[in-house]
Design an enzyme around this catalytic site. Structure first.
Site, PDB file in Angstrom:
ATOM      1  N   THR A  96       0.857  -1.186   0.000  1.00  0.00           N
ATOM      2  CA  THR A  96       0.000   0.000   0.000  1.00  0.00           C
ATOM      3  C   THR A  96       0.890   1.232   0.000  1.00  0.00           C
ATOM      4  O   THR A  96       1.527   1.557   1.001  1.00  0.00           O
ATOM      5  CB  THR A  96      -0.922   0.016   1.228  1.00  0.00           C
ATOM      6  OG1 THR A  96      -1.734  -1.161   1.225  1.00  0.00           O
ATOM      7  CG2 THR A  96      -1.833   1.238   1.196  1.00  0.00           C
ATOM      8  N   LYS A 171      -7.307   0.970  -3.452  1.00  0.00           N
ATOM      9  CA  LYS A 171      -6.856   0.659  -2.096  1.00  0.00           C
ATOM     10  C   LYS A 171      -6.978   1.880  -1.188  1.00  0.00           C
ATOM     11  O   LYS A 171      -7.398   1.765  -0.022  1.00  0.00           O
ATOM     12  CB  LYS A 171      -5.403   0.174  -2.127  1.00  0.00           C
ATOM     13  CG  LYS A 171      -4.835  -0.200  -0.738  1.00  0.00           C
ATOM     14  CD  LYS A 171      -5.652  -1.291  -0.061  1.00  0.00           C
ATOM     15  CE  LYS A 171      -5.233  -1.546   1.379  1.00  0.00           C
ATOM     16  NZ  LYS A 171      -3.925  -2.186   1.519  1.00  0.00           N
ATOM     17  N   LYS A 239      -0.921   6.191   8.026  1.00  0.00           N
ATOM     18  CA  LYS A 239      -0.208   6.309   6.755  1.00  0.00           C
ATOM     19  C   LYS A 239      -1.188   6.312   5.580  1.00  0.00           C
ATOM     20  O   LYS A 239      -1.082   7.141   4.671  1.00  0.00           O
ATOM     21  CB  LYS A 239       0.772   5.153   6.603  1.00  0.00           C
ATOM     22  CG  LYS A 239       1.545   5.134   5.281  1.00  0.00           C
ATOM     23  CD  LYS A 239       2.070   3.742   4.943  1.00  0.00           C
ATOM     24  CE  LYS A 239       0.965   2.815   4.504  1.00  0.00           C
ATOM     25  NZ  LYS A 239       1.435   1.541   3.936  1.00  0.00           N
TER      26      LYS A 239
END
Length: 296
Positions: A96, A171, A239
């Site tokens: 990711t 994502k 994040k």
């Protein structure tokens, strides 16, 4: 020659690699810290000496590491992945990372002569073990088709999201929704506790109405049990919300609720809960409100 190389044997990567082995793929693995390779060596699975060594010995390399900087390091370091690529090598980037980082990695792989598939996964350690991650594949249609059987060994389902970069965008979409929902759920539970409601009763109401969903059911149970073992840590959720906000700024999409959710996760990190499960975002909220999460 091995069918597939796998780089990154962390909490997510290791079970994904085992699923490839269970599906019958001839596997070659590599991790920056050797101790994570040991169980694979004990099982008779070959290990690579470096990312370059892996790339030189396989046709497909799957890569899942912690962040964009780690992806860049694996690609460009001395004896990195790029140095071992040729026209027959496909790199499946499953970490990711941000959209710009994905596109930069795709360009580097292409310039080195390889083929790039953008295929991050949605899910946590449990689905990684069970092979039920949601694969978010994107890239050239023929390249995605070629690696589809490998993705299916790790994911159920695999979703074709379109051109390169759209897997990353998907994502970020699902993880910003996850973070927003977890932040709102934590706030609601703290509100209820401040008003004298107990956790089990609130969970019963949630589970029997329009908001019933696996996220609230599973995370509610963990909070009630005081279980903050990391399935998906606060640090990672912070994040990913930051990456979503960066991308939103680039394309002009307003994300006011996501910005607020990120600040809640930021506060949890500041209080030392970054390595705990994302549910630990509730600890900061409960402390601020001066309420106990334990039943009295």
């Amino acid at each position: 020659m091995a069918d597939v190389g796998f780089i990154g044997l962390g909490a997510m990567g290791a079970p994904m690699a085992w699923n490839l082995d269970d599906a019958g793929f001839d596997l070659l693995v590599y991790n920056r810290s050797d101790d994570r390779e040991d169980p694979f060596e004990s099982a008779g699975i070959e290990t690579g000496a470096s990312p370059r060594d892996v790339a030189e010995r396989v046709d497909v390399v799957c890569l899942i590491v912690s962040n964009g900087a780690a992806v860049e390091a694996v690609l460009e370091q001395d004896d990195g992945l790029l140095a071992g690529l040729d026209e027959g090598t496909t790199v499946v980037q499953m970490s990711t990372i941000g959209y710009d980082e994905t596109m930069a990695a795709a360009e580097m792989v292409s310039e080195a002569g390889g083929t790039f598939v953008d295929a991050p996964v949605s899910g946590t350690v449990g689905p990684a073990r069970e092979g039920t991650l949601v694969g978010l594949a994107s890239g050239e249609e023929s390249a995605v088709e070629d690696v589809w059987p490998m993705l299916e060994a790790m994911c159920e389902p695999v979703v074709n999201c379109g051109e390169t970069g759209q897997g990353t965008n998907m994502k970020l979409f699902i993880n910003l929704l996850l973070g927003d929902a977890m932040g709102a759920f934590a706030e609601a539970l703290v509100f209820g506790r401040k008003n004298g409601l107990d956790l089990d009763t609130m969970q019963t109401v949630v589970d029997n109405g329009a908001l019933d969903c696996p996220l609230f059911a599973g995370k509610g149970e963990l909070i009630a049990d005081g279980d903050y073992e990391p399935r998906f840590p606060v640090d990672y959720q912070f994040k990913d919300l930051s990456l979503a906000l960066d991308r939103a700024g680039d394309v002009g999409a307003p994300l006011s609720q996501t910005a607020a959710a990120r600040e809640s996760f930021s506060a949890a990190r500041a209080q030392g809960h970054g390595s705990e499960d994302m549910t630990a975002v509730i600890k900061h909220l409960a402390e601020t409100a001066d309420v106990s999460l334990a039943e009295e």
